[in-house]
Structure formats: C-alpha cells, structure tokens
Design an enzyme around this catalytic site. Structure first.
Site, PDB file in Angstrom:
ATOM      1  N   LYS A 132       0.963  -1.399  -0.165  1.00 30.09           N
ATOM      2  CA  LYS A 132       0.039   0.047  -0.046  1.00 30.09           C
ATOM      3  C   LYS A 132       1.031   1.220   0.004  1.00 30.09           C
ATOM      4  CE  LYS A 132      -3.281   2.616   2.585  1.00 30.09           C
ATOM      5  NZ  LYS A 132      -4.456   2.349   3.637  1.00 30.09           N
ATOM      6  N   HIS A 266      -9.406 -29.663 -33.670  1.00 31.31           N
ATOM      7  CA  HIS A 266     -10.166 -28.831 -33.269  1.00 31.31           C
ATOM      8  C   HIS A 266     -11.113 -29.382 -31.993  1.00 31.31           C
ATOM      9  CE1 HIS A 266      -8.894 -26.109 -36.524  1.00 31.31           C
ATOM     10  NE2 HIS A 266      -9.608 -26.967 -37.358  1.00 31.31           N
TER      11      HIS A 266
END
Length: 502
Positions: A132, A266
């Site tokens: 922070k 596929h």
C-alpha cells in the site's frame, strides 16, 4: 535505511542481505531468518529489540506491533514524520517477506491442525502494508526478484518498478488467501468462490486461437493437470490450440484400458482406435480418417517406441502426447519431425469442478466422469446385441462422450469409421457420420450422446448397414424409435444417461 526480512523460503537470502548491507541498510529480522543471518555473520537486529516486546504465543505474535506497521505505513509528510519521531519509531524502507508454507503443508497431506498453524497472519499484514505504501517502502516477496531489487537500489528505483513489486505483493497475498479459502470451503457452490490463477509459464503464448488474439496459460491455485503439467520433450513451443486439443485427446484416450490411440482436430475426435500395440492403434486411428488427421493432435495411452514413432513418418501432426517416449523414438522425432511437439503426461484420473467462461463470469459444474460401467444398460429391442456389437457399442459410446454435441459415432472392430460432431440437428450428425463411413458403416455400431427425438436416425443408420445402437433414451417418441429398430432388425440399448458436451 532499514530493511525488515522475515522469510520461510530462504533461497538467496544471505546474498540478498549482504547486498542490502553493502548499500547501507540496517537489517531487522525475526526467528529463523534472524538466526540464519546471524550465523552468516551479518549484523542484524532482532524484531523484539524494535518492538520492545517478546515474540509470544509460540511465535504467533511478533510483528503485529505499531513499531513495525507504523514504520511500514508512514507517508513522507511532515505530519507522519513528526509522529514517527515523537513515538521513537524508525521508518522501514524495504520489506522482504514470503509466507508460511501453507500450500506446501497442505500438498503433503498434513493434518488440519498443522495446516492451520501454517496460515501466516503477520506476513500478509506486513506485505499488504508495504505494498500500500510502495511509494516509500519496497515490498519484496519473490526470491527471483532479489537481484533486480539490488540493481534498482544501486541505480535508482523507478515508480514503475515500485508499482510492479506492489502488484506482485498483492497478487501473492491474494493467491495465498485463495488457497486457504478453497481448503476451508464447506460446500461445492458457496455464495463466493475465490479462484487464484497463477501463470503457468513465464512467457505468454505466441497467440490465442487466432494470431490477432493475445494469450497466456494459467493454473488454478493448488491444482495440477495432465496436459498443463506435461513435459515437452521436443518440438516448437505449445500454443493455445495445441493445449486445448492435447487435453481433449488425452482425456479421451484415458477411457481405454487396452492400447489405444486418439487423433483430435479442433477439440473433436477424428480417428480413434484400439489395437494390440501402440503402433497398430495409431495406424488404425490414422486410417479411420486420413483426411482429418492431417495437422491433428495424437494421444496414446501406452509408451511410444521407435516402431510407433516411425509409423507416423508420412503424416503431418502438431502434437503427440503419451505416458512415455523411448529415447530412440525421441531421437527419431527430433531428427525427422523437428517441429512436432512431443509431450509426456501422467495418466491420472481428473476430478473436481469444471469452469466454463462467460463474459464476466463462469459456469461451474462437476466434471462428467460417469463411465460405461456406471450406466444402467437396458436392451429395449427384440434382438440383443452380439458380443462383438456390445464391444463396439461401448467403444463408440466412450468416443461420443468426448465429442461435441450433437454427435453420432460409428465404430466397428474397435475403430471409429464415421464421426459426426457439433451438429445443430441430430439427423445431420448421423448423416455426417454415415457419409464419412461409407461402406464401412455396414456391420457398425452407432452411439449417440443424447436421445433420438424421432426415428429418422435409426432408419438412416439401418439403411447404411448399422446393426446396433446405443443412446440414452427418454424421448417422448421412444416407442416409435424402438419400433423402427425392431422393424429393421437393429439391436438397441438405452443407457439412461446423456452426455452433452458444448
């Protein structure tokens, strides 16, 4: 300048600490880290000498103190500087923390109590405080960053570098909390589910499904996967489509106990076969659809030997994945097919939940793990399948379970002869499978992953020579479908379980 070091993973710690001392940092540390630094002959202050308070409750409380958190959270403002001076608190300029090994403890099957004791409290609190306040404090949580941090401290720390370390720190604590949350989860679908995604490779994939799409591969926190963790022994780097197809092929080939080969295109099977040897299984799967197997992905459930590898000589493939590859076969692949990706994966049963992405969310469900032996097989026609037909029905059903809906699979003698997948109409799926099979449909078995709404599939299949059918049943017109099968002499089995796959 002051650096606070408190790490469980001590990789590179001593070298990093020496570098900090060389840059003029004063070292403060806790417990085992303090001992390691002291034994290395480095000047280090114990955390208790900073807080004026001993470590208590078996070390559970040692850094949760204003002398630490004020030193981490103070901004460079006159007000904050004045408060630090008034309270006699020294600012902390660098925090190096990695957390208690909760995930490692969980992974080795430790008891609930031991896992609980390995949940870090002070570490995440300090790391979040430093992140922070990253404009003032450097938060360091990864030993891989030590060299870069020392270099940046020597040459000048940029704002961008600080933000990258802050992002890494918050990601580190978030993933840690996700692991704990998942461990404590008491229900399958709780109101909130925290997913920690960790990039599985340091380098993003070349591209996604198409070259204009960026892509990367991530793992769910604490999870493994047979293809995700497969070892790439040869060939070009894996791509997005390679991973998708390889997993589809691998999961299907694991359905078989006998030597089997699956060719996928596929994400759909295009040729599947069993055989006495891996070579025979490959040749039968290849010959099932030589057109579609071109450029496909192949999975085998037996080690690949030189003979099997050489049998692939005339076929262009993207990936071969197997539980093992002999040294001779690997050398042949590298010499004759240098672009072919050769993977080794572990044949583990996949369980747990499956996540399907939506825009802004996920669909979550159990994986479809129901096997052939778990089905309620019921012969619904006058004629029962022969022993050979039963084998082909089971084989075709296993393939259909892994093909996209709507799908119809034709098989004979342990090899697919026709597959129709991804159709928006079941009759279209059947017609595609029958067309692909041609004359090979005669004497074949047919599997459908969902029920027949009409008798049209039965009539089309029988006209092509199909002699046995397996399907879930449960349609409104089941009686008409059964009557058509009896009329045409086709044996039919209901399983009572559909296997849609979207």
């Amino acid at each position: 300048m002051r650096a606070l070091l408190s790490v469980s993973d001590k990789t590179g710690l001593i070298e990093f600490a020496r570098g900090l001392v060389g840059l003029g940092f004063e070292l403060v540390s806790t417990g085992g880290t303090h001992k390691a630094l002291e034994e290395a002959g480095l000047p280090v202050i114990h955390i208790s000498d900073v807080t004026g308070f001993p470590e208590i409750l078996e070390g559970r409380v040692k850094t949760l103190h204003p002398a630490i958190h004020a030193g981490l959270l103070a901004k460079r403002t006159p007000e904050h500087e004045g408060e630090l001076e008034r309270e006699g608190i020294t600012r902390i300029n660098l925090l190096c923390v990695n957390l208690y090994p909760f995930r490692e403890t969980l992974a080795r099957g430790a008891s609930f109590e031991e896992c609980l004791e390995n949940i870090d409290i002070g570490g995440p609190a300090m790391l979040r405080a430093a992140a922070k306040n990253h404009a003032v404090v450097l938060p360091v949580c990864d030993p891989a960053d030590y060299a870069a941090v020392l270099e940046a401290l020597g040459s000048g720390v940029t704002t961008d570098f600080r933000r990258r370390l802050a992002h890494k720190a918050f990601t580190h604590t978030a993933a840690y909390d996700a692991a704990i949350s998942g461990w404590l989860e008491g229900e399958k679908f709780p109101p909130a589910k925290v997913l920690g995604l960790l990039r599985a490779d340091t380098t993003p994939l070349r591209y996604g499904e198409n070259p204009h799409q960026d892509a990367a591969i991530y793992r769910l926190e604490g999870q493994t996967g047979p293809v995700l963790d497969a070892q790439v022994l040869a060939g070009k780097p894996m791509g997005f489509n390679n991973y998708a197809d390889a997993e589809a092929a691998w999961l299907l080939v694991q359905e078989f106990s006998e030597p089997a080969c699956v060719a996928v295109k596929h994400a759909n099977p295009c040729g599947v076969a069993v055989g006495e040897t891996p070579k025979i299984a490959w040749e039968r799967a290849r010959d099932a659809d030589t057109l579609s197997v071109y450029g496909g992905v192949v999975a085998l459930n037996r080690p690949v030997d030189l003979e099997t590898a050489q049998a692939m000589r005339g076929t262009f493939l993207e990936v071969v994945i197997a539980p093992a590859v002999s040294e001779e076969a690997l050398a042949w692949y590298r010499a004759k097919k240098p672009d072919l990706r050769v993977l080794v994966a572990h044949p583990t049963r996949v369980g747990g939940l499956e996540y399907r992405p939506l825009v802004g969310g996920f669909l979550v469900q159990d994986r479809d793990l129901r096997g052939w032996s778990e089905l309620a097989h019921r012969v619904v026609t006058q004629r029962e399948p022969s022993e050979a037909e039963w084998r082909d029905l089971e084989f075709a059903w296993k393939v259909g379970k892994h093909a996209r809906s709507n799908n119809v699979v034709l098989a004979r003698d342990g090899v697919t002869v026709g597959i129709g997948t991804g159709a928006v109409s079941r009759i279209w799926a059947a017609e595609r499978a029958i067309m692909n099979a041609g004359e090979r449909a005669r004497g074949a078995a047919l599997s459908s992953e969902a029920f027949f709404p009409f008798d049209d599939v039965v009539r089309a299949a029988a006209a092509a020579g199909v002699t046995a059918i397996v399907q879930p049943g449960g349609a409104k017109r089941d009686e008409e479908v059964i009557a058509a099968a009896d009329e045409l002499g086709v044996a039919m089995v209901f399983t009572g379980s559909r296997h849609f796959r979207h």
